[in-house]
Design a protein around this motif. Structure first.
Motif, mmCIF file in Angstrom:
data_model
loop_
_atom_site.group_PDB
_atom_site.id
_atom_site.type_symbol
_atom_site.label_atom_id
_atom_site.label_comp_id
_atom_site.label_asym_id
_atom_site.label_seq_id
_atom_site.Cartn_x
_atom_site.Cartn_y
_atom_site.Cartn_z
ATOM 1 N N GLU A 265 0.846 -1.174 0.000
ATOM 2 C CA GLU A 265 0.000 0.000 0.000
ATOM 3 C C GLU A 265 0.892 1.237 0.000
ATOM 4 O O GLU A 265 1.783 1.366 0.851
ATOM 5 N N VAL A 266 0.625 2.201 -0.917
ATOM 6 C CA VAL A 266 1.397 3.436 -1.035
ATOM 7 C C VAL A 266 0.437 4.606 -0.896
ATOM 8 O O VAL A 266 -0.622 4.621 -1.551
ATOM 9 N N SER A 267 0.789 5.606 -0.085
ATOM 10 C CA SER A 267 -0.028 6.807 0.099
ATOM 11 C C SER A 267 0.891 8.012 0.127
ATOM 12 O O SER A 267 2.092 7.900 0.401
ATOM 13 N N TRP A 268 0.325 9.183 -0.141
ATOM 14 C CA TRP A 268 1.090 10.416 -0.149
ATOM 15 C C TRP A 268 0.159 11.572 0.176
ATOM 16 O O TRP A 268 -1.067 11.416 0.256
ATOM 17 N N THR A 269 0.767 12.769 0.374
ATOM 18 C CA THR A 269 0.022 13.972 0.747
ATOM 19 C C THR A 269 -0.009 14.907 -0.453
ATOM 20 O O THR A 269 1.000 15.109 -1.143
ATOM 21 N N ALA A 270 -1.179 15.486 -0.677
ATOM 22 C CA ALA A 270 -1.321 16.409 -1.798
ATOM 23 C C ALA A 270 -0.481 17.646 -1.576
ATOM 24 O O ALA A 270 -0.341 18.118 -0.436
ATOM 25 N N GLU A 294 0.842 10.224 -10.601
ATOM 26 C CA GLU A 294 1.440 9.144 -11.353
ATOM 27 C C GLU A 294 2.501 8.484 -10.477
ATOM 28 O O GLU A 294 3.461 9.137 -10.065
ATOM 29 N N VAL A 295 2.297 7.172 -10.155
ATOM 30 C CA VAL A 295 3.187 6.423 -9.271
ATOM 31 C C VAL A 295 4.044 5.524 -10.139
ATOM 32 O O VAL A 295 3.517 4.785 -10.991
ATOM 33 N N SER A 296 5.371 5.565 -9.918
ATOM 34 C CA SER A 296 6.306 4.722 -10.656
ATOM 35 C C SER A 296 7.248 4.060 -9.672
ATOM 36 O O SER A 296 7.566 4.621 -8.614
ATOM 37 N N ILE A 297 7.694 2.819 -9.998
ATOM 38 C CA ILE A 297 8.577 2.047 -9.125
ATOM 39 C C ILE A 297 9.785 1.607 -9.923
ATOM 40 O O ILE A 297 9.766 1.565 -11.168
ATOM 41 N N SER A 298 10.859 1.250 -9.194
ATOM 42 C CA SER A 298 12.101 0.774 -9.794
ATOM 43 C C SER A 298 12.647 -0.340 -8.923
ATOM 44 O O SER A 298 12.633 -0.246 -7.686
ATOM 45 N N CYS A 299 13.117 -1.412 -9.556
ATOM 46 C CA CYS A 299 13.728 -2.532 -8.849
ATOM 47 C C CYS A 299 15.231 -2.621 -9.142
ATOM 48 O O CYS A 299 15.861 -3.631 -8.797
ATOM 49 N N SER A 300 15.771 -1.599 -9.828
ATOM 50 C CA SER A 300 17.194 -1.602 -10.175
ATOM 51 C C SER A 300 17.957 -0.484 -9.471
ATOM 52 O O SER A 300 18.943 0.025 -9.982
ATOM 53 N N GLY A 301 17.488 -0.040 -8.343
ATOM 54 C CA GLY A 301 18.160 0.995 -7.584
ATOM 55 C C GLY A 301 17.397 2.287 -7.593
ATOM 56 O O GLY A 301 16.431 2.471 -8.371
ATOM 57 N N LYS A 302 17.836 3.223 -6.759
ATOM 58 C CA LYS A 302 17.138 4.496 -6.619
ATOM 59 C C LYS A 302 17.233 5.323 -7.885
ATOM 60 O O LYS A 302 16.303 6.063 -8.239
ATOM 61 N N ASP A 327 13.971 -5.676 -3.463
ATOM 62 C CA ASP A 327 14.065 -4.278 -3.059
ATOM 63 C C ASP A 327 13.456 -3.406 -4.143
ATOM 64 O O ASP A 327 13.816 -3.511 -5.337
ATOM 65 N N TYR A 328 12.552 -2.504 -3.737
ATOM 66 C CA TYR A 328 11.867 -1.613 -4.656
ATOM 67 C C TYR A 328 12.039 -0.173 -4.183
ATOM 68 O O TYR A 328 12.224 0.091 -2.975
ATOM 69 N N HIS A 329 11.976 0.794 -5.124
ATOM 70 C CA HIS A 329 11.951 2.231 -4.854
ATOM 71 C C HIS A 329 10.731 2.794 -5.550
ATOM 72 O O HIS A 329 10.502 2.534 -6.739
ATOM 73 N N VAL A 330 9.936 3.599 -4.820
ATOM 74 C CA VAL A 330 8.695 4.153 -5.333
ATOM 75 C C VAL A 330 8.735 5.662 -5.189
ATOM 76 O O VAL A 330 9.280 6.193 -4.218
ATOM 77 N N ARG A 331 8.161 6.372 -6.188
ATOM 78 C CA ARG A 331 8.051 7.819 -6.157
ATOM 79 C C ARG A 331 6.751 8.220 -6.821
ATOM 80 O O ARG A 331 6.147 7.433 -7.568
ATOM 81 N N VAL A 332 6.308 9.482 -6.562
ATOM 82 C CA VAL A 332 5.042 9.969 -7.062
ATOM 83 C C VAL A 332 5.262 11.309 -7.747
ATOM 84 O O VAL A 332 6.167 12.063 -7.365
ATOM 85 N N GLU A 345 10.781 12.553 -3.867
ATOM 86 C CA GLU A 345 11.897 11.730 -3.406
ATOM 87 C C GLU A 345 11.446 10.285 -3.305
ATOM 88 O O GLU A 345 10.318 10.006 -2.908
ATOM 89 N N ALA A 346 12.307 9.318 -3.707
ATOM 90 C CA ALA A 346 11.938 7.913 -3.737
ATOM 91 C C ALA A 346 11.946 7.312 -2.340
ATOM 92 O O ALA A 346 12.791 7.655 -1.503
ATOM 93 N N THR A 347 10.995 6.415 -2.100
ATOM 94 C CA THR A 347 10.893 5.650 -0.851
ATOM 95 C C THR A 347 11.214 4.205 -1.169
ATOM 96 O O THR A 347 10.634 3.626 -2.105
ATOM 97 N N SER A 348 12.120 3.589 -0.378
ATOM 98 C CA SER A 348 12.529 2.202 -0.622
ATOM 99 C C SER A 348 11.812 1.275 0.342
ATOM 100 O O SER A 348 11.503 1.642 1.482
ATOM 101 N N PHE A 349 11.553 0.024 -0.150
ATOM 102 C CA PHE A 349 10.952 -1.024 0.688
ATOM 103 C C PHE A 349 11.331 -2.358 0.075
ATOM 104 O O PHE A 349 11.750 -2.447 -1.087
ATOM 105 N N THR A 350 11.199 -3.419 0.869
ATOM 106 C CA THR A 350 11.528 -4.786 0.442
ATOM 107 C C THR A 350 10.322 -5.668 0.703
ATOM 108 O O THR A 350 9.773 -5.681 1.816
ATOM 109 N N THR A 351 9.910 -6.424 -0.331
ATOM 110 C CA THR A 351 8.768 -7.331 -0.175
ATOM 111 C C THR A 351 9.172 -8.538 0.644
ATOM 112 O O THR A 351 10.348 -8.884 0.771
ATOM 113 N N LEU A 352 8.162 -9.202 1.237
ATOM 114 C CA LEU A 352 8.391 -10.341 2.116
ATOM 115 C C LEU A 352 8.677 -11.593 1.288
ATOM 116 O O LEU A 352 8.415 -11.656 0.090
#
Length: 1191
Positions: A265-270, A294-302, A327-332, A345-352
Motif C-alpha cells: 500500500e502506497v499513500s502520499w500527501t497532496a 502518477e506512481v512509478s517504481i524501480s527494482c534496479s536501484g534508486k 528491493d523496490y523504490h517508489v516515487r510519485v 523523493e523515492a521511498t525504498s521497501f523490500t517485499t516479504l
C-alpha cells in the motif's frame, strides 16, 4: 463550437527512456478535438476532456495546426518549459497587409471534425521554429504520442463557452487566464500586434536557457526589438504557471504500508501552497479533484529505470504483482492543468518472502523395464532456501490419486520394482520455511519392454534401376510406448558375402541405393530395443529394374531407292540394359531440317520399308528401341535419303479463253499438281478432228497458253495436254472439246403424237442440224387452238409426255430448237384428238333438307331416322353420255340408280353413321369413285311424356310433364308441344319449347278442357299423347266493397253493403262480422239481405265491421269470398255534437282505405316491376361511368 488541433505525427517515434525526453503536454478541454497523424498515415482523433503527453528527445515542437478564428503562441518559460497557447483571434491581431494562419482545407472524412486536413491536401507547415533547440530540421522520428484520458473534468465543464480553447474548472485558473488576456492586449497596444504562431507544447528541460521565443504563424520573423518586447510580456504572463509547477514539484515522498510478498500500500500527501502576505486563503491550496498523480517504481536501484504502475486522482494506491523478497523504490509525480511537477523523493521497501514457485515436472534420465531414474531442477525459492522436494506418483493406476514417492533434498530419485512397458504418472513440489509450492504438471513416463518378436518380412514399396524402397511393420506384441529399432540386412545374389546390414534405425521404411540393375537381392529385418534383439524375419527376394538400353547402330539402306519407297536396316544396340529389346521405333522427317518427325514403324524387326514417299524429295530417318528398362536414345547419326524424280502427273484439261472464233481458238492451262520431283520444262498440246480419232500436235513449248488456227466453223474439236520434265513426258490430260463458229439450228420436223391414254399424250421429235452449235434446248408449245398455244416444255429432251388432258378434245402442238447462236423456226402445227373415256369423279355430295325431301316424294316414304336424302353434281362424261350411277354404302349392297342427281336411301338404321361414295358409269365403263362422305341418320323421334295438373283455380291450370326441371335451357335437344282442343274440336298449340311446365290462363269456371302433348328433337316430331281432360273449379264470389255504417241513435246503427248478382244461377248470401274494441270478430248476421240493423251497442266503444259474400252451390259446398275492408265506428262521447254520426262516415271511409288489404301481384306484373328496377339501375351506372370515369 468545437476547437480542434492537428499535429503531424509522420516523424513521431516511441522511446522507452521517459526520463530523458522533453514532455510536451497537450491539454484537450471539453468540446475540443485533438487529431494526430501517425507514422502509417492514419488519423487518430482524441476528443476532450483528455491529456495527451508528447515526448521529444531533441526539444523540437511538431507542426500544430489550429482551426480558423484561433491563433497559437509558443512561450518558453524560465525553467525551459514550452507552452502553446491557443486563443480566439482578435481583430487587432491582423493589421493591414498581414493574413492569419493559412489553414488546410477540411478533410472528406465523415467521422472527423471539419478542420482535419486530408493527407492528399496537406500543405507544408506554415511556420518554422528557428529559435528552438535543434530547429525544424531535427524533427525526424523524435516524437511519441501517449494518450491518457483526463479525469479532472465533470459533465458541467464539457460545454465550452465563447469558443475558448482552455476552460478550467476552478476560479483561480479562470482569473489567471483573464489576467493573461488583459496583459497580452496591453503589450500589443505598445509594441505592435502579435502575430499568430504555432500552438504551445509545454516541455521540461533542465538545460534550456531562459528565453522567450514567439514565432509568426505565417513563417516570417519580425524585428529584434519587437521580439524582445514580446518575450518580456510573455515572461510576465507566465508567472502564475511557473508558480503552479513549483507547487506541484513540492510534493512529499510517498509512505509505504502493509508490505506483503507480492503487494504493498502506497499513500502520499497532496501538495499545498504556503501562506504569504500577497496571497489569499482561497489561493493557498489546490483542490484535490484538479490534481492527478502518477506512481512509478524501480527494482534496479534508486537512480535506475522507473516504471509507471498507477495513474489517478486518489492520494493512495495498492501496488500488486510484485516479486517476493525484492528491493523496490517508489516515487510519485503530480499533474494539474496541463502542468506536471517534478517527481518526489523515492521511498525504498523490500517485499516479504514466500513459498517457492511452481517447479517444472521431473524428466526421465534413464530406465529399464523395471526401473526409472528421475531428475528435476530447483525452482525460484522466493527469498527462503528450499529444504526438501516432494515427489508423488500414481503407482501405475488410473484412478487419479497420487501417493508420496520421495521426500528429501536431492534432485533425482531412482524408482524400482516397476512393471515392463507400463505407464506411470509423476508430479513434483518444493518446500521451504514459508511453505510448500504448487505441484508441477503431471508427466507420464514409461518403462522399457522385453525383447521384441521377429517382425514380418519386409515388403517392396517401389523399385528402381539402382535402388529398392522397402517397408515393414512393427511387431504386434510390442506396445506403442516401447522404443523399437530395426536392422535391415541385404545379400546380393552370387556375391558370396552373405547378409550385410543396410539400415539401422527406428523408421518403418528404407531405400537401399547403389545397387546393380536387373539383379536379385535377398532381404530380412530384425527388431531390437534396450532389452535385446529379436530373430530376423523370413528372407524375401526382390529384383531391381533393368536400365534403358543404348541407342541402336546407324541405319543403312538395303537395295535401290525407289521414287516412292526405300528399304532400311539397323543393328541392335551394344548395351541392352539388362533386358531384351521389345521393339524398335523408326521415325521419318521430310527435308534436312529435322524439325518434325513422324512415326513410320514400331515392331521387333530390324528392317523396314518406308513407303508413301514423294519423288525427288530428301528424307532422313532415325531409330530408337524400347525394353523393360525404358526407351533408349535415338541413333547418333541419321540416315539421309534422296528419292529419284518421275515424269510429271496429269494436267488439267486446257480451257478456252474468251469466245471461240470461226477459225481460231485461244487455249490456256495450268501447271500439273504433281511435278514428279523435278520442275516442268515443256508442254505439248494435241488436237483431234470432229470425225477422225487421229490426233496431231499443235503446240510444244514452255508457255502456259497457245493459239490454234486453221479450224472449220461450227465444228467441235478436242484438245489434250501433257507436261514434261527431266524424267520425260507425263500422261495425257482429259479431252477438252471446243466448238467454233456456232449458228442457229434449222427448222424441226413436225412432232409425232402418240395417245397413251384419254388424258395422256406422248410427243416426240428429232434434233435438226445444229450448224456448228449443239442444241441446248427444245421449246414445245401446246394449246386448244392454233392461235392460243403456250410453251409447255423447255429442255434438251427429244420427247415429252402431256398429262392431265381432257378426253375427246382437240389439241395443237409445235416445236423449235435453241442453241447458243439463236432460236430456230417452229415446226408445222400438228392436230391431236384425245379419245373418249369413262366419266370423271363426282365432286361433292350434299344431304337433302327436310323440305326438299318432302317435295321429292310423298311424306310416308321419308323418315329422317331410316332414310337419307342425297344429291350431287353430274361429273364430266368425257365424250360418252353417263348412263347410270352406283352408290356405295360400305357393308351394304351398292345401289344402282339411273342418270339422276338425287336419291333417297331407305331402310337404314336410326342414329347410324354411313360412309357414302358414288361413281358414274357410261358406255366405256365405270368412272372413279368420289371422295367418301360421312352422313348420319337421325335417331327415332321421342315418345310423348305423361301430362299432369299440379295446380288449378277457376281461371287457370298449371300443367306439368316429364321429369326435368320446370325451366330448361334453350340448348336442350328435347322440346315439347302442348295443344288444347277448342270449341270447334280442333287442337291448337299452347306452348312449344324445352320447359316441363305451363300455366293455362283465362279459362272459364267449372269447365272441362282437353289437352295433348308431343315431344320432338333433331330426329323429328314424335307422336301425340292420349287426350287428357282437366276441369276448372267454381269461382268464389267477388270481394264486397266496404260497408257503410250509419248511426241511428246512441245504442244502434245500420250497416249496408252492395248486393252481388247471382253467379250462373247460384244465389248469393252475406255474412257480417263485428269486433268490439280489441276483441275478435264475431258473426252478427248471415243472410241474403244487403243491410243489417245492430242494436244494444255498448257506449264508449269502437266497432269494426266487415262483410263477405257466399255462393250457394247446388251440387257442391258453398264458396266464401274474401272479406271486405274493415269499417270503424266510433261511439258517441258525452260532448259529441248532433252531427257526430255524420262525421263518422268520412272517418270510416278513410279507415277503410287505410286498412284495405294489399292484393297480390300477378306474374306479369312482377316481371315488369323487376325489369323496370334493372333498367333504372343500369341508367344510373351508365351516368356514373360517363360523369366520373370518362369525363
Amino acid at each position: 463550437k468545437h476547437l480542434q488541433l492537428f499535429i503531424d505525427m509522420n516523424t513521431f517515434l516511441v522511446y522507452s527512456e521517459v526520463s530523458r525526453l522533453t514532455v510536451i503536454l497537450v491539454q484537450v478541454n471539453p468540446g475540443e478535438a485533438f487529431t494526430i497523424r501517425r507514422e502509417d498515415g492514419q488519423y487518430q482523433c482524441i476528443t476532450g476532456p483528455a491529456q495527451v503527453p508528447m515526448m521529444s528527445p531533441n526539444g523540437s515542437v511538431p507542426p500544430i495546426y489550429v482551426p480558423p478564428g484561433y491563433v497559437s503562441q509558443v512561450i518558453i518559460e524560465e525553467n525551459g518549459v514550452r507552452r502553446v497557447l491557443v486563443l480566439p483571434q482578435q481583430p487587432e491581431f491582423h493589421p493591414g497587409g498581414h493574413s492569419p494562419l493559412h489553414h488546410p482545407p477540411p478533410p472528406p472524412h465523415a467521422h472527423l471534425p471539419a478542420f482535419i486536413p486530408h493527407p492528399a491536401m496537406m500543405p507544408p507547415p506554415p511556420h518554422m521554429y528557428t529559435g528552438m533547440a535543434g530547429g525544424v530540421g531535427d524533427m525526424n522520428s523524435q516524437y511519441i504520442s501517449q494518450y491518457h484520458p483526463a479525469h479532472i473534468y465533470s459533465e458541467q465543464d464539457s460545454h465550452s463557452q465563447h469558443g475558448r480553447p482552455f476552460v478550467h474548472r476552478d476560479d483561480r485558473t479562470s482569473k489567471t487566464y483573464e489576467r493573461l488576456q488583459k496583459k497580452l492586449k496591453e503589450r500589443q497596444g505598445v509594441g505592435g500586434p502579435v502575430k499568430d504562431s504555432p500552438p504551445l507544447s509545454p516541455q521540461k528541460s533542465c538545460n534550456s536557457p531562459t528565453t522567450v521565443d514567439i514565432h509568426n504563424g505565417v513563417g516570417g520573423k519580425g524585428p529584434d526589438a519587437e521580439q524582445e518586447q514580446l518575450s518580456h510580456a510573455v515572461a510576465e504572463l507566465d508567472e502564475e504557471a511557473q508558480a503552479l509547477q513549483a507547487l506541484l514539484s513540492s510534493i512529499s515522498k510517498p509512505t509505504v504500508s502493509d508490505i506483503q510478498a507480492r503487494g504493498v500500500e502506497v499513500s502520499w500527501t497532496a501538495p499545498s501552497r504556503p501562506l504569504s502576505d500577497s496571497s489569499t486563503v482561497e489561493d493557498n491550496s489546490i483542490p484535490l479533484e484538479t490534481v492527478s498523480y502518477e506512481v512509478s517504481i524501480s527494482c534496479s536501484g534508486k537512480d535506475g529505470k522507473y516504471k509507471t504502475v498507477f495513474c489517478g486522482e486518489e492520494p493512495s494506491a495498492t501496488l500488486e504483482d510484485l516479486r517476493p523478497a525484492t528491493d523496490y523504490h517508489v516515487r510519485v509525480q503530480a499533474t494539474c492543468n496541463c502542468l506536471q511537477g517534478s517527481p518526489s523523493e523515492a521511498t525504498s521497501f523490500t517485499t516479504l518472502s514466500c513459498e517457492p514457485d511452481r517447479p517444472n515436472p521431473p524428466r526421465k534420465a534413464s530406465g529399464t523395464k523395471n526401473t526409472l531414474v528421475l531428475q528435476w531442477k530447483a525452482p525460484c525459492d522466493n527469498g527462503s532456501k528450499i529444504q526438501n522436494y516432494i515427489l508423488q506418483w500414481n503407482e501405475g493406476k488410473t484412478t487419479g490419486t497420487f501417493e508420496q514417492l520421495y521426500y528429501g533434498a536431492q534432485k533425482q530419485h531412482r524408482v524400482t520394482k516397476l512393471s515392463p512397458a507400463s505407464r506411470y504418472s509423476f508430479r513434483l513440489a518444493a518446500k521451504n520455511d514459508m511453505g510448500v509450492s504448487e505441484f508441477s504438471e503431471v508427466v507420464d513416463l514409461f518403462t522399457s519392454c522385453s525383447v521384441p518378436l521377429p517382425p514380418f518380412p519386409p515388403e517392396l514399396e517401389k523399385a528402381g534401376v539402382t535402388w529398392l524402397c522397402l517397408k515393414w511393420q512393427r511387431p504386434t506384441s510390442s506396445p506403442k510406448e516401447d522404443d523399437i529399432f530395426y536392422i535391415l540386412e541385404m545379400e546380393e545374389e552370387g556375391s558370396g558375402y552373405g547378409f550385410q546390414p543396410s539400415y539401422d534405425g527406428d523408421e518403418l521404411s528404407c531405400t537401399v541405393r547403389n545397387l546393380h540393375r536387373s539383379t536379385k537381392y535377398k532381404f530380412r529385418v530384425a527388431a531390437y530395443n534396450s532389452e535385446g534383439k529379436s530373430n530376423p524375419s523370413q528372407v524375401v527376394e526382390f529384383i531391381t529394374n533393368p536400365d534403358r538400353p543404348s541407342c541402336p547402330c546407324r541405319p543403312v539402306i538395303r537395295g535401290k531407292v525407289l521414287p516412292n519407297s526405300f528399304k532400311m536396316a539397323w543393328e541392335p544396340p551394344k548395351e541392352k540394359g539388362g533386358a531384351e529389346i521389345t521393339k524398335y521405333v523408326v521415325e521419318l522427317s521430310e527435308g534436312l531440317t529435322g524439325l518434325s518427325w513422324d512415326l513410320v514403324y514400331s515392331g521387333p524387326s530390324m528392317e523396314h520399308i518406308c513407303e508413301g514417299l514423294k519423288p525427288g524429295c530428301s528424307y532422313q530417318t532415325r531409330v530408337y528401341c524400347l525394353s523393360e528398362g525404358g526407351q533408349s536414345p535415338v541413333s547418333h547419326s541419321t540416315l539421309q535419303v534422296q528419292t529419284p524424280a518421275v515424269p510429271p502427273g496429269p494436267c488439267q484439261p486446257p480451257r478456252l479463253v474468251g469466245k471461240a472464233k470461226a477459225r481460231e481458238v485461244l487455249l490456256r492451262w495450268g501447271s500439273p499438281q504433281v511435278d514428279g520431283g523435278s520442275p516442268v520444262s515443256c508442254y505439248s498440246v494435241e488436237m483431234s478432228g470432229p470425225q477422225s480419232e487421229e490426233s496431231r500436235e499443235v503446240y510444244q513449248g514452255p508457255e502456259l497458253d497457245c493459239s490454234v488456227g486453221g479450224l472449220l466453223p461450227g465444228r467441235t474439236y478436242s484438245f489434250r495436254l501433257r507436261a514434261a520434265n527431266k524424267a520425260g513426258f507425263g500422261p495425257q490430260s482429259e479431252r477438252c472439246e471446243v466448238t467454233t463458229g456456232p449458228g442457229a439450228p434449222e427448222q424441226c420436223r413436225a412432232p409425232s403424237v402418240t395417245c397413251k391414254s384419254p388424258s395422256c399424250v406422248v410427243l416426240s421429235w428429232e434434233a435438226p442440224p445444229c450448224n456448228g452449235a449443239a442444241v441446248t434446248e427444245f421449246r414445245l408449245e401446246w394449246g386448244a387452238a392454233e392461235g392460243t398455244m403456250h410453251v409447255c416444255y423447255t429442255g434438251p429432251g427429244l420427247s415429252h409426255e402431256m398429262k392431265g388432258l381432257l378426253p375427246a378434245t382437240n389439241y395443237f402442238c409445235r416445236v423449235q430448237a435453241v442453241n447458243v447462236a439463236g432460236v430456230g423456226p417452229f415446226s408445222e402445227a400438228v392436230l391431236c384428238q384425245t379419245p373418249c373415256s369413262v366419266p370423271a369423279a363426282i365432286g361433292d355430295i350434299y344431304a337433302l333438307k327436310e323440305s326438299e325431301m318432302l317435295r321429292y316424294g310423298p311424306t310416308p316414304l321419308y323418315s329422317p331416322s331410316t332414310c337419307l336424302g342425297i344429291c350431287w353434281d353430274p361429273p364430266c362424261d368425257h365424250g360418252s353420255e353417263i348412263t347410270s350411277y352406283l352408290i356405295d354404302l360400305g357393308e351394304r349392297q351398292p345401289i344402282a340408280v339411273g342418270p339422276v342427281t338425287k336419291h333417297i336411301i331407305q331402310h337404314l338404321q336410326p342414329d347410324t353413321s354411313y360412309r357414302i361414295r358414288i361413281q358414274a358409269l357410261n358406255s366405256l365403263g365405270p368412272g372413279p369413285f368420289s371422295h367418301t362422305f360421312k352422313l348420319k341418320t337421325k335417331p327415332l323421334p321421342p315418345q310423348p311424356p305423361r301430362l299432369e295438373c299440379t295446380a288449378f283455380s277457376h281461371q287457370t291450370l298449371r300443367l306439368k310433364w316429364g321429369d326435368g326441371p320446370n325451366k330448361a335451357v334453350t340448348s336442350d335437344a328435347l322440346q315439347y308441344q302442348l295443344q288444347m282442343e277448342d270449341k270447334s274440336g280442333r287442337f291448337i298449340s299452347l306452348y312449344k319449347g324445352p320447359c316441363h311446365t305451363h300455366k293455362v290462363q283465362r279459362l272459364n269456371e267449372s269447365t272441362s278442357y282437353m289437352f295433348r302433348i308431343q315431344a320432338f328433337n333433331e330426329a323429328g316430331e314424335g307422336p301425340f299423347s292420349n287426350v287428357y281432360t282437366f276441369t276448372t273449379p267454381r269461382s268464389p264470389p267477388a270481394p264486397v266493397r266496404a260497408p257503410k255504417v250509419e248511426r241511428l241513435d246512441d245504442n244502434s246503427c245500420e250497416v249496408t253493403w252492395e248486393a252481388l248478382s247471382p253467379m250462373k244461377g247460384d244465389p248469393i248470401t252475406y255474412t257480417l262480422q263485428c269486433m268490439v274494441g280489441n276483441s275478435e270478430f264475431k258473426q252478427v248476421y248471415k243472410g241474403s239481405a244487403n243491410s243489417f240493423h245492430l242494436q244494444n251497442m255498448q257506449p264508449n266503444s269502437d266497432y269494426r265491421f266487415r262483410v263477405c259474400a257466399i255462393r250457394q252451390c247446388q251440387d257442391a259446398p258453398e264458396l266464401s269470398g274474401p272479406y271486405s275492408p274493415t269499417v270503424i265506428l266510433t261511439s258517441q262521447r258525452s260532448d259529441t255534437t248532433a252531427g257526430g254520426s255524420n262525421a263518422s262516415v268520412p272517418g270510416s271511409r278513410s279507415s277503410t282505405e287505410s286498412n284495405r288489404a294489399r292484393r297480390s301481384l300477378t306474374d306479369e306484373q312482377c316481371a315488369f316491376l323487376i325489369l323496370m328496377v334493372f333498367a333504372i339501375i343500369a341508367i344510373l351506372i351508365a351516368f356514373v361511368i360517363q360523369y366520373f370515369v370518362i369525363k
